[in-house]
Design an enzyme around this catalytic site. Structure first.
Site, PDB file in Angstrom:
ATOM      1  N   SER A 207       0.827  -1.205   0.000  1.00 15.92           N
ATOM      2  CA  SER A 207       0.000   0.000   0.000  1.00 15.92           C
ATOM      3  C   SER A 207       0.863   1.257   0.000  1.00 15.92           C
ATOM      4  O   SER A 207       1.951   1.279   0.579  1.00 15.92           O
ATOM      5  CB  SER A 207      -0.916   0.015   1.228  1.00 15.92           C
ATOM      6  N   LYS A 229     -10.044  -0.302  12.570  1.00 18.43           N
ATOM      7  CA  LYS A 229     -10.203   0.993  11.910  1.00 18.43           C
ATOM      8  C   LYS A 229     -11.230   0.906  10.781  1.00 18.43           C
ATOM      9  O   LYS A 229     -12.097   1.773  10.633  1.00 18.43           O
ATOM     10  CB  LYS A 229      -8.853   1.452  11.362  1.00 18.43           C
TER      11      LYS A 229
END
Length: 351
Positions: A207, A229
């Site tokens: 990422s 999250k």
């Protein structure tokens, strides 16, 4: 025993991509929108399959079958409103996801292939959403299909043949509705396939992060940190989604679609769904039809060439003030086009 289970190929694959996947520790909540896009796709697939069980793709029965779903099918109203508003939620999430990628330079190598796959997903989404808009066979559905498919007639030589192929005849009729229903049902599965490749490519290259720099050492496991999250963002997203489904289910749609399609009566103002309005504004602002169509396609396909024309050694806009200015300008133009396209041509935007 636990070690034996972990050695199973499927379990190992899930573990590598969902639990032990190394993730940059500084990812912000903007990185949650990829996960939310996956949730939107899942919702659209499930509700779409349920709706297809009761929908009749025939010009004499399509509008009535939608009313049947709303009134007679158990929880049909909930399924339909979830599917209809789910398309809007999907585009909101994807637009933010794309905006994040543009701002933080996620299209720059080594993630060029990931970005190109994302643009392909966007194109498939737009085609699927347009065909889905036609299926209720209301006034805006019929005339939207007529206007948009006629755009291809602007291309010399092959334009009229493309339009005839899309229509399945010489006008928007039953063959058109059947073709659009078939493609609208099948394309989400194609989107799912591209999404899987998209995710695999992300996990192969790793990422990006807000700083736009390599974070080989500063990584943590996806579970439980980013799982929590993502779960938090999903809760807030579902609350936002539910607000429209239960309180304002028709706010993002058009009232003319509650009028059965009538080829003899043209609506005063033909507009697409809100997520197509910026593109529609580009088309409407250019007098020449062919140039307008080319500008419309170019405004989307330009995303494909970004990885190849980038000349900056920096990824993130955090260190590029000029890029921040142009990104903000692009954002303002995007919203301005969307607002102006929804107004009648005879009315001034600032009036």
């Amino acid at each position: 025993m636990l070690l034996t289970v972990k050695k199973q190929p499927l379990v190992q694959l899930l573990n590598d991509h969902l639990i032990d996947y190394p993730t940059p520790s500084n990812l912000s909540y903007f990185w949650n929108f990829g996960f939310l896009a996956g949730m939107c796709l899942t919702i659209q697939l499930l509700t779409g399959i349920a709706l297809a069980m009761h929908y009749t793709p025939h010009i004499d029965l399509a509008f009535l079958s939608v009313e049947h779903i709303m009134r007679d099918v158990n929880n049909g109203w909930l399924i339909r409103y979830t599917h209809a508003n789910g398309a809007s939620m999907f585009f909101i999430v994807v637009y933010i996801h794309i905006g994040r990628g543009l701002y933080y330079g996620s299209y720059i190598k080594p993630r060029s292939f990931v970005w190109i796959l994302g643009v392909i997903i966007l194109l498939l989404m737009m085609a699927t959403a347009f065909m889905g808009y036609v299926l209720p066979w209301g006034q805006m559905s019929f005339w939207g299909a007529t206007v948009i498919t006629n755009l291809f007639s602007a291309f010399p030589v092959i334009g009229s043949k493309i339009v005839t192929l899309l229509w399945g005849g010489f006008s928007v009729d039953n063959a058109t509705l059947n073709r659009f229903f078939s493609l609208h049902y099948l394309l989400p599965f194609a989107i799912t396939g591209v999404v899987i490749v998209h995710l695999a490519s992300v996990h192969q290259d790793g990422s990006n992060n807000p700083l736009g720099i390599a974070s080989v050492a500063d990584k943590i496991n996806f579970f439980p940190y980013f799982f929590i999250k993502d779960s938090l963002s999903l809760i807030f997203f579902l609350l936002f989604f539910s607000f429209f489904v239960f309180f304002y289910p028709n706010f993002l749609g058009h009232s003319d679609n509650y009028i059965p399609a009538n080829p003899m009566v043209t609506p005063e103002h033909i507009v697409p769904e809100w997520y197509f309005l910026p593109s529609y504004a580009i088309l409407r602002s250019i007098p020449d039809k062919l140039i307008g169509v080319l500008a419309l396609f170019a405004s989307i396909l330009v995303l494909l060439v970004l990885p190849f024309i980038n000349t900056s050694n920096l990824r993130s806009s955090l260190y590029r003030p000029l890029h921040q200015f142009f990104f903000g300008s692009w954002l303002l133009i995007f919203f301005y086009l969307g607002i102006s396209a929804n107004r009648h041509p005879n009315r001034l935007l600032l009036k």
